[in-house]
Design a protein around this motif. Structure first.
Motif, PDB file in Angstrom:
ATOM      1  N   MET A   1      11.512 -62.189  27.619  1.00  0.00           N
ATOM      2  CA  MET A   1      11.643 -61.233  28.708  1.00  0.00           C
ATOM      3  C   MET A   1      10.338 -61.203  29.498  1.00  0.00           C
ATOM      4  O   MET A   1       9.271 -61.092  28.926  1.00  0.00           O
ATOM      5  N   LYS A   2      10.424 -61.286  30.804  1.00  0.00           N
ATOM      6  CA  LYS A   2       9.233 -61.258  31.643  1.00  0.00           C
ATOM      7  C   LYS A   2       8.836 -59.834  31.955  1.00  0.00           C
ATOM      8  O   LYS A   2       9.671 -58.985  32.226  1.00  0.00           O
ATOM      9  N   VAL A   3       7.531 -59.588  31.918  1.00  0.00           N
ATOM     10  CA  VAL A   3       6.994 -58.271  32.229  1.00  0.00           C
ATOM     11  C   VAL A   3       6.212 -58.400  33.530  1.00  0.00           C
ATOM     12  O   VAL A   3       5.348 -59.265  33.663  1.00  0.00           O
ATOM     13  N   LEU A 122      10.143 -51.758  24.013  1.00  0.00           N
ATOM     14  CA  LEU A 122      11.311 -52.500  23.523  1.00  0.00           C
ATOM     15  C   LEU A 122      12.148 -53.021  24.687  1.00  0.00           C
ATOM     16  O   LEU A 122      12.647 -54.145  24.638  1.00  0.00           O
ATOM     17  N   GLN A 123      12.281 -52.212  25.725  1.00  0.00           N
ATOM     18  CA  GLN A 123      13.056 -52.626  26.886  1.00  0.00           C
ATOM     19  C   GLN A 123      12.348 -53.751  27.636  1.00  0.00           C
ATOM     20  O   GLN A 123      12.955 -54.750  27.994  1.00  0.00           O
ATOM     21  N   ARG A 124      11.048 -53.615  27.830  1.00  0.00           N
ATOM     22  CA  ARG A 124      10.279 -54.606  28.589  1.00  0.00           C
ATOM     23  C   ARG A 124      10.125 -55.924  27.850  1.00  0.00           C
ATOM     24  O   ARG A 124      10.182 -56.989  28.458  1.00  0.00           O
ATOM     25  N   GLU A 129      18.177 -51.750  25.002  1.00  0.00           N
ATOM     26  CA  GLU A 129      18.536 -50.603  25.826  1.00  0.00           C
ATOM     27  C   GLU A 129      18.017 -49.283  25.260  1.00  0.00           C
ATOM     28  O   GLU A 129      17.554 -48.435  25.994  1.00  0.00           O
ATOM     29  N   GLU A 130      18.115 -49.122  23.933  1.00  0.00           N
ATOM     30  CA  GLU A 130      17.717 -47.839  23.364  1.00  0.00           C
ATOM     31  C   GLU A 130      17.430 -47.943  21.869  1.00  0.00           C
ATOM     32  O   GLU A 130      18.085 -48.675  21.148  1.00  0.00           O
ATOM     33  N   LEU A 131      16.444 -47.164  21.443  1.00  0.00           N
ATOM     34  CA  LEU A 131      16.145 -47.007  20.017  1.00  0.00           C
ATOM     35  C   LEU A 131      16.555 -45.582  19.648  1.00  0.00           C
ATOM     36  O   LEU A 131      16.188 -44.651  20.347  1.00  0.00           O
ATOM     37  N   LYS A 132      17.326 -45.459  18.593  1.00  0.00           N
ATOM     38  CA  LYS A 132      17.767 -44.134  18.152  1.00  0.00           C
ATOM     39  C   LYS A 132      17.311 -43.903  16.722  1.00  0.00           C
ATOM     40  O   LYS A 132      17.386 -44.784  15.877  1.00  0.00           O
TER      41      LYS A 132
END
Length: 134
Positions: A1-3, A122-124, A129-132
């Motif tokens: 994933m590119k930041v 985590l998204q970047r 999408e989400e940590l729960k």
């Protein structure tokens, strides 16, 4: 994933790398704190003996600094950022982490600050999408 980083973030990362000699993967500055994700195996280099390197960096930036260690393995990265995690399950683009009830406040942080930062990284870095928390 590119930041994608802005000029200020690039300058912050360069200064931190020059001070610590650790390779920075990503950085987020929020609420008077700077969070750095350093390359795998470089956490000790970034913090320094007895925390000396990180204390010096905090004086230079005039902000609190938190260092997280990167891993290409998503589960290992989650364990690095949430050492209190007992059970981690990854389903599609969501991560479910089980922690003891007494560890929940520390993991979530005041006003949800810690969990928001973890979710951003985590998204970047992984497209999660989400940590729960369970």
């Amino acid at each position: 994933m590119k930041v994608l980083l802005d000029q200020n973030s690039i300058e912050t990362i360069n200064l931190f790398q020059n001070l610590t000699h650790a390779t920075v993967i990503d950085s987020i500055s929020e609420d008077g704190e700077i969070y750095f994700v350093v390359a795998e195996g470089q956490y000790g280099l970034a913090v320094g003996k007895g925390g000396a390197t990180i204390k010096n960096a905090e004086k230079r930036f005039k902000k609190n600094i938190k260092v997280l260690e990167y891993s290409e393995d998503l589960e290992k990265f989650v364990r690095n950022v949430i050492p209190e995690a007992h059970d981690i399950s990854i389903q599609d683009k969501q991560i479910f982490v089980k922690v003891r009830p007494q560890d929940r406040p520390r993991v979530i942080g005041k006003g949800g600050k810690n969990i928001k930062i973890i979710n951003k990284f985590l998204q970047r870095l992984f497209g999660v999408e989400e940590l729960k928390l369970k």
